[in-house]
Design an enzyme around this catalytic site. Structure first.
Site, PDB file in Angstrom:
ATOM      1  N   LYS A 208       1.598  30.258  -5.578  1.00 58.08           N
ATOM      2  CA  LYS A 208       1.749  30.913  -4.320  1.00 58.08           C
ATOM      3  C   LYS A 208       1.267  32.301  -4.817  1.00 58.08           C
ATOM      4  O   LYS A 208       0.628  32.862  -4.085  1.00 58.08           O
ATOM      5  CB  LYS A 208       2.986  30.788  -3.683  1.00 58.08           C
ATOM      6  N   GLU A 214       3.995  31.110 -16.665  1.00 59.21           N
ATOM      7  CA  GLU A 214       3.714  29.891 -17.203  1.00 59.21           C
ATOM      8  C   GLU A 214       2.739  29.136 -16.689  1.00 59.21           C
ATOM      9  O   GLU A 214       1.864  28.617 -17.346  1.00 59.21           O
ATOM     10  CB  GLU A 214       4.997  28.957 -16.640  1.00 59.21           C
ATOM     11  N   GLY A 269       7.746  29.050  -1.452  1.00 62.51           N
ATOM     12  CA  GLY A 269       7.219  28.213  -2.647  1.00 62.51           C
ATOM     13  C   GLY A 269       7.922  26.729  -2.568  1.00 62.51           C
ATOM     14  O   GLY A 269       7.363  25.589  -2.661  1.00 62.51           O
ATOM     15  N   ARG A 270       9.251  26.653  -2.076  1.00 57.09           N
ATOM     16  CA  ARG A 270      10.092  25.475  -2.231  1.00 57.09           C
ATOM     17  C   ARG A 270       9.949  24.702  -1.038  1.00 57.09           C
ATOM     18  O   ARG A 270      10.365  23.620  -0.974  1.00 57.09           O
ATOM     19  CB  ARG A 270      11.433  25.648  -2.550  1.00 57.09           C
ATOM     20  N   GLU A 355      17.997  27.429  -4.963  1.00 54.56           N
ATOM     21  CA  GLU A 355      17.443  28.443  -4.946  1.00 54.56           C
ATOM     22  C   GLU A 355      17.574  29.249  -3.615  1.00 54.56           C
ATOM     23  O   GLU A 355      17.531  30.159  -3.153  1.00 54.56           O
ATOM     24  CB  GLU A 355      15.675  28.385  -5.161  1.00 54.56           C
ATOM     25  N   HIS A 386      25.814   4.100 -15.986  1.00 55.87           N
ATOM     26  CA  HIS A 386      26.031   3.850 -17.250  1.00 55.87           C
ATOM     27  C   HIS A 386      26.003   5.107 -18.283  1.00 55.87           C
ATOM     28  O   HIS A 386      26.024   4.927 -19.513  1.00 55.87           O
ATOM     29  CB  HIS A 386      25.093   2.645 -17.867  1.00 55.87           C
ATOM     30  N   LYS A 497      12.884  37.276 -15.382  1.00 52.37           N
ATOM     31  CA  LYS A 497      11.238  37.304 -15.772  1.00 52.37           C
ATOM     32  C   LYS A 497      10.857  38.739 -16.214  1.00 52.37           C
ATOM     33  O   LYS A 497      10.063  38.946 -17.125  1.00 52.37           O
ATOM     34  CB  LYS A 497      10.646  37.242 -14.170  1.00 52.37           C
TER      35      LYS A 497
END
Ligand code: F6P
Length: 526
Positions: A208, A214, A269-270, A355, A386, A497
Site C-alpha cells: 500500500k 521488507e 492494509g488489513r 492490529e 494433539h 520500525k
C-alpha cells in the site's frame, strides 16, 4: 495531555457496571445448554454461515444487557457511516470505505465529494483483463517463455489475505504455482529460487505504502536475480507488476505506469484483499470465483446492515467477544478451523483483530482502563488437539475458542470429513460439559465450563469465505465502536520500525548497554 483513564466507554457506565455484576454470577454450561429455547436464541444463520454461540457463558439476562450495550453505542449511525464513505480514521485523516469494494450495486459512494464506485469498477476491470491475459498464457518473460508461476512479494495485509485465500480456494496444482515471499529473511528467497524458474514468474510487488522495508528489499533482490538472467533491469521489468496506493513511489522504483494496479488510502492494509491486492487470488482462482468472494462479503454486509442485533451474526459475535474479554476477563481467544485449507486463517485473523483493536487510547485520546482486543492465536484441528488442547481442557486459565467447520465435503474422501467434524463437535462438548465428578483420580477430572462458539460454512468456496471474512471484519468493527477506539490505525508498529531503521544504518547513539551488547554479538554495531 491525558485525563483520568476511562473505566468504561463513555455513556455506557451503567450497563458496564450491570454486566460486571452479572459476570460474578456462577453458572455452568452443562445447565445453560439445557435451557429451553437455547438453540433458537443462541444459534443464528445468515449469508451461508451458521453461528452457534450456545456454548458461551451467557444467559438471557447477560445477553439482553449486551444487546443494550450495542444498541446504546449508536451502532446504526456508525455502520451507515462505514458503508456510505463517512467513517473516519481520524489519526490518519482518511475515510474508511473498504466495504465499497464489494458493493453489488451502482449506488454512488462519495469520498471527498468523488463517487468511488466507477473508480473501483475501472480498476477491477483492469485487474480482470490482466487475469484473462495470464490465464490465456499471453504474458511472456525475459526469454520469451509464457509466465505460468506467480511470486507475491508483500507483508502484513499485502500478504496474509492473498495467501490465506489462495491456499483455501485454489486447487493443489494452482497452489504449487503461487509463491508468497513476506519475511525479509534471505532464507525465503533462497528457498524460492531453488523451486522456481525465475524467467517464467510473474512478480507482483504488493505494498500500500510502497515503502515497507521488507517488501522493497525482497523485490530488489528478486529483480537483481532476474537481471542476472537477462539483459538488465529494463528487460526484467516486463515480468513485474505493482499493486499500491502510492503510485509515485512505484514509478520511482522503476515500475512502468501501465503495470501498476491502484488502490486507495481509504482501504486499510488489513482490509485490502477485496481490492487489487486480491490480484494473486484472482490469478489463481479466476475472475468468476473472485466475484463470488465479493458477493459473499456483500451478502454478509447486507445481513449486518439490515438485521436487529439479537439475530445479527457479526454483532452477536462482537458482543460475545466483549463479554469474554471485559467481563469474564479472558485475555486471549483461539481460532481453530477444522479445515486444513484454512491453515492460514488464524494468522490472517490475528492481524485483522490485533492490529485493529490492540489499542489503549480512545478516539478522544483518553487512556483506557478497560480491556480491548484479546490475543488471537490458533491452528487447524485436529492438529491442535494433539498439541495444546491439554491446556485448553485442564489448564488453570480459560481460553474461549471459535471452531470453524465445513458442512459439505469438498473432496471425495467422506470418512475423513466425518472424523474431522466429529472431532470438532466432541471438543466443544468436552470443553463445555467436562467429565463430571465421577472420575477416579483428580488428574482425570475436566471441570468443563470452557466456552466456545462454532461457525459452520455450508461449503468451503469463494462465496462462503467472502461471507466469513466479512463476518470477522464487521465483528472487529463493532467491538472497536463499542470500545470507542480507532480500529483503523496502527501506530503501535511505528516505533520498532524507526529504531530498526536507525540500527540498520548504524545510528546507535544513546542505546542502552545491553542492547549494544546484542548488536555487537550480531555484528551490527560498528
Ligand atoms: O507494519 C504494519 C503494516 O503497515 C500493516 O498495517 C500493513 O498491512 C503492512 O505493514 C504492510 O504495509 P504495506 O502494504 O504498505 O507494505
Amino acid at each position: 495531555m491525558y485525563k483520568e483513564p476511562l473505566k468504561a466507554p463513555i455513556g455506557q457506565e451503567k450497563i458496564w457496571a450491570q454486566l460486571q455484576n452479572k459476570a460474578k454470577q456462577k453458572q455452568h454450561l452443562a445447565n445453560l445448554l439445557q435451557q429451553p429455547q437455547r438453540c433458537q436464541q443462541y444459534q443464528l444463520e445468515a449469508a451461508g454461515l451458521f453461528f452457534d454461540f450456545s456454548k458461551q457463558l451467557i444467559n438471557n439476562e447477560s445477553r439482553d444487557l449486551l444487546i443494550a450495550l450495542a444498541d446504546n453505542a449508536k451502532l446504526d449511525q456508525h455502520k451507515s457511516n462505514l458503508v456510505n464513505g463517512l467513517y473516519q480514521n481520524i489519526t490518519e485523516r482518511r475515510a474508511v470505505v473498504h466495504t465499497a469494494l464489494r458493493t453489488q450495486n451502482n449506488k454512488p459512494i462519495l469520498v471527498k465529494g468523488e463517487n468511488i464506485v466507477p473508480i473501483i469498477a475501472k480498476e477491477r476491470q483492469k485487474m480482470f483483463d490482466f487475469v484473462d491475459q495470464f490465464q490465456a498464457g499471453l504474458l511472456r518473460g525475459v526469454n520469451g517463455d509464457t509466465l505460468d508461476t506467480i511470486i507475491n512479494i508483500g507483508i502484513g495485509g499485502s500478504d496474509l489475505g492473498p495467501k490465506m485465500l489462495t491456499t483455501a480456494l485454489a486447487t493443489a496444482e494452482q497452489c504449487n504455482k503461487v509463491h508468497f515471499i513476506s519475511n525479509v529473511d534471505g532464507a525465503c528467497i533462497n528457498r524460492l529460487l531453488a523451486t522456481v524458474d525465475l524467467t517464467k514468474c510473474l512478480i507482483i510487488i504488493q505494498s500500500k505504502s510502497f515503502s515497507t522495508i521488507e517488501t522493497l528489499t525482497n523485490a530488489q533482490t528478486i529483480l537483481e536475480q532476474l537481471n542476472s538472467r537477462c539483459q538488465g533491469q529494463k528487460a526484467a521489468m516486463q515480468q513485474v507488476v505493482a499493486v499500491t496506493a502510492n503510485h509515485d513511489k512505484a514509478v520511482a522504483f522503476g515500475i512502468p505506469v501501465k503495470q501498476i494496479f491502484a488502490f486507495w488510502d481509504w482501504v486499510g492494509g488489513r482490509y485490502s484483499l477485496w481490492s487489487s491486492i486480491g490480484l494473486p487470488i484472482a490469478l489463481a482462482i479466476g475472475k468468476q470465483q473472485f466475484k463470488q468472494l465479493l458477493a459473499g462479503a456483500y451478502a454478509m454486509d447486507q445481513h449486518f446492515l439490515n438485521t436487529p442485533t439479537a439475530a445479527n451474526l457479526p454483532k452477536m459475535a462482537a458482543l460475545v467477544g466483549i463479554w469474554n474479554r471485559n467481563f469474564l476477563q479472558y485475555k486471549d481467544y483461539a481460532l481453530i478451523p477444522y479445515a486444513e485449507d484454512l491453515t492460514h486463517l488464524p494468522a490472517y485473523i490475528q492481524q485483522l483483530d490485533m492490529e485493529s483493536n490492540g489499542k489503549s487510547v480512545s478516539i478522544d485520546n483518553q487512556l483506557l482502563d478497560y480491556a480491548t482486543g484479546p490475543v488471537v492465536w490458533g491452528t487447524t484441528g485436529t492438529n491442535g488437539q494433539h498439541a495444546f488442547f491439554q491446556l485448553l481442557h485442564q489448564g488453570i486459565s480459560t481460553t474461549p475458542i471459535d471452531f470453524i467447520g465445513i458442512i459439505a465435503n469438498d473432496h471425495s474422501i467422506d470418512n475423513h470429513h466425518h472424523i474431522l467434524n466429529a472431532n470438532m463437535v466432541a471438543q466443544s462438548i468436552a470443553l463445555a460439559i467436562g467429565s463430571g465428578k465421577s472420575v477416579q483420580n483428580p488428574y482425570q477430572y475436566y471441570a468443563g465450563n470452557r466456552p466456545s462458539s462454532t461457525i459452520l460454512l455450508n461449503k468451503l468456496d469463494a462465496f462462503h469465505l467472502g461471507s466469513l471474512i466479512a463476518f470477522f471484519e464487521l465483528k472487529v468493527f463493532v467491538q472497536g465502536v463499542i470500545w470507542q477506539i480507532n480500529s483503523f490505525d496502527q501506530w503501535g508498529v511505528e516505533l520498532g520500525k524507526k529504531i530498526s531503521e536507525s540500527l540498520t544504518t548504524s545510528q546507535t547513539n544513546g542505546i542502552d548497554p545491553c542492547s549494544a551488547k546484542l548488536l555487537q554479538k550480531l555484528q551490527l554495531h560498528h
